[in-house]
Design an enzyme around this catalytic site. Structure first.
Site, PDB file in Angstrom:
ATOM      1  CD  GLU A  85      95.881   5.144  32.303  1.00 28.46           C
ATOM      2  OE1 GLU A  85      94.753   4.703  32.038  1.00 28.46           O
ATOM      3  OE2 GLU A  85      96.079   6.289  32.781  1.00 28.46           O
ATOM      4  CD  GLU A 132      92.971   2.649  35.381  1.00 28.28           C
ATOM      5  OE1 GLU A 132      92.396   3.688  34.953  1.00 28.28           O
ATOM      6  OE2 GLU A 132      94.095   2.665  35.896  1.00 28.28           O
TER       7      GLU A 132
END
Length: 446
Positions: free
Chosen positions: A167, A355
């Protein structure tokens, strides 16, 4: 519901964690300090003054955690490697004890029939590098490649695929633009060089990994962006948000260029950080064998009310919310995946959901999480049925852990952790996920 999903026979079932969120042992076996060690010492930075100093004590209890994974029936386990354990100063000399720990972890996973999927950077930059500029400094990208080579040389004989960054948009925005995560800088749009240097670091590290015959992924936080209304200002603001959140970290990798940020008042050279040849390097050396998608919720955007940003985020009403307050919209995952396929076409590599999960209150009877996972897997199956190539699903998270600025207050795990005693107790969602995996294997003849 399980029979409706139609997930392919080779589908990978996994769970994810991150080093600073679970390992603890921050002062042991030669580990250096990270930006999160320092940030957690800042008064008021983390809820209740929590930190990852002990976290889930995974560093000492990894054998117990791998046994939980084996019982769960996981195909894969995504974890991260703590850069400060490998190079305490972020450069130069290697800490053998740090490599030894991940060596033991990888061997334990393989003995349990679980494929390791390591992430090289999940936000815990060595503090010494931060003092030299962190990801705002171009040199950090080269130090990252050096670190990647060291780890790959030790573990690459048993670990076929690697995630470079987790991320990068969240680390840039929360860590460098808003200052609510480590390293705690509040630079707003002046944080953009931290994004470019992460992508440059990805490309340099990918070159090292690929030269060793290894596959390369990146895990991006991606979100479908919904205009708050059909008005032109709201649509333009949504386009700006989409460019900065989603496309800034995918277009260079898949298309060889940044989105037209100038349309939103942002300099095309990202504060002078983009040098000649950078984009060619990112697109070539940084090419992806797979894309990790971290999905939690859509984002609703309206015209800006703050002149420092070209958009305003507004609430999504009429949907359930997690304990964190995040909206639960499973179909947003399907929308996102179809948008990626439409936007990038044949340039889009195979996708893995790296995720997807939710926080709930402190209870073992977590039916909310079961419903969340079921809804998102149904949405995923619909996207696959519509032609998106998705290879696996890693739920966040295996165990309750340190949740960054919210400390220990948000529980994402399939397994409950008593942070006082470190006792692990599987929740109802753990049994549900285990039974789902077993049923899928039986149905597909695996």
């Amino acid at each position: 519901m399980i029979d409706r999903r139609g997930l392919p026979a080779g589908f990978t079932w996994g769970a994810s964690t991150a080093a600073y969120q679970i390992e603890g042992a921050v002062d042991e076996d030669g580990r250096g300090r990270s930006v999160w060690d320092v940030f957690c010492e800042r008064p008021g930075a983390v809820k209740n003054g929590d930190s990852g100093r002990i976290a889930c004590d995974h560093y000492h209890r990894y054998v117990v955690d791998v046994a939980l994974m084996r019982e769960l029936g996981l195909d894969g386990y995504r974890f991260s490697i703590a850069w400060p354990r490998i190079q305490p100063m972020g450069r130069g000399s290697v800490n053998p004890a740090g490599l030894d720990f991940y060596d033991r972890l990888v061997d334990a996973l393989l003995a349990a029939g679980i494929t390791p999927l390591p992430t090289l950077f999940h936000w815990d930059l060595p503090q010494t590098l931060e003092e030299d500029g962190g990801w705002l400094a171009r040199d950090t990208a080269y130090r990252f490649a050096e670190y990647a080579a060291l780890v790959a040389d030790r573990l690459g004989d048993r670990v076929p695929a690697w995630i470079t960054l987790n991320e990068p948009v969240v680390h840039m925005v929360f860590g460098y633009a808003f200052g609510i995560h480590a390293p705690g800088r509040a630079l707003m749009l002046d944080a953009l060089p931290a994004g470019h240097h992460q992508l440059l670091g990805h490309a340099l590290a990918a070159s090292e990994l690929r030269s060793r015959g290894l596959e390369v992924l990146i895990a991006n936080n991606l979100t479908p962006v919904w205009p708050a209304s059909a008005s032109e200002p709201d649509r333009a603001a949504a386009d700006a948000y989409d460019a900065l959140h989603n496309r800034l970290f995918l277009d260079p990798l898949l298309l060889g260029r940044y989105p037209d940020l100038g349309a939103y008042g942002v300099s095309a050279d990202l504060g002078g950080s983009v040098h000649p040849g950078d984009l060619e390097l990112i697109a070539d050396a940084g090419r992806l064998d797979g894309l990790g998608v971290n999905y939690y919720n859509p984002t609703r955007i309206a015209a800006p009310t703050d002149p420092s940003l070209p958009f305003t985020e507004v609430e999504i009403d009429g949907v359930p919310r997690t304990h964190f307050g995040w909206p639960v919209v499973p179909d947003g995952l399907r929308q996102l995946l179809l948008t990626l396929r439409s936007r990038y076409g044949t340039a889009l590599p195979p996708i893995t959901i790296t995720e997807s999960g939710c926080s709930t209150d402190d209870t073992l009877d977590d039916q909310f999480r079961i419903d969340y996972l079921a809804g998102h897997l149904d949405a995923l199956a619909e996207a696959i049925a519509q032609g998106v190539d998705v290879r696996g699903y890693y739920t966040w998270s295996l165990i309750d852990n340190f949740e960054w600025a919210d400390g220990m207050s948000q529980r994402f795990g399939l397994v409950h952790v008593d942070f006082e005693t470190q006792r692990r107790t599987p929740k109802a969602s753990y049994a549900w996920y285990r039974d789902l995996i077993a049923a899928h294997r039986e149905r597909r003849g695996r």
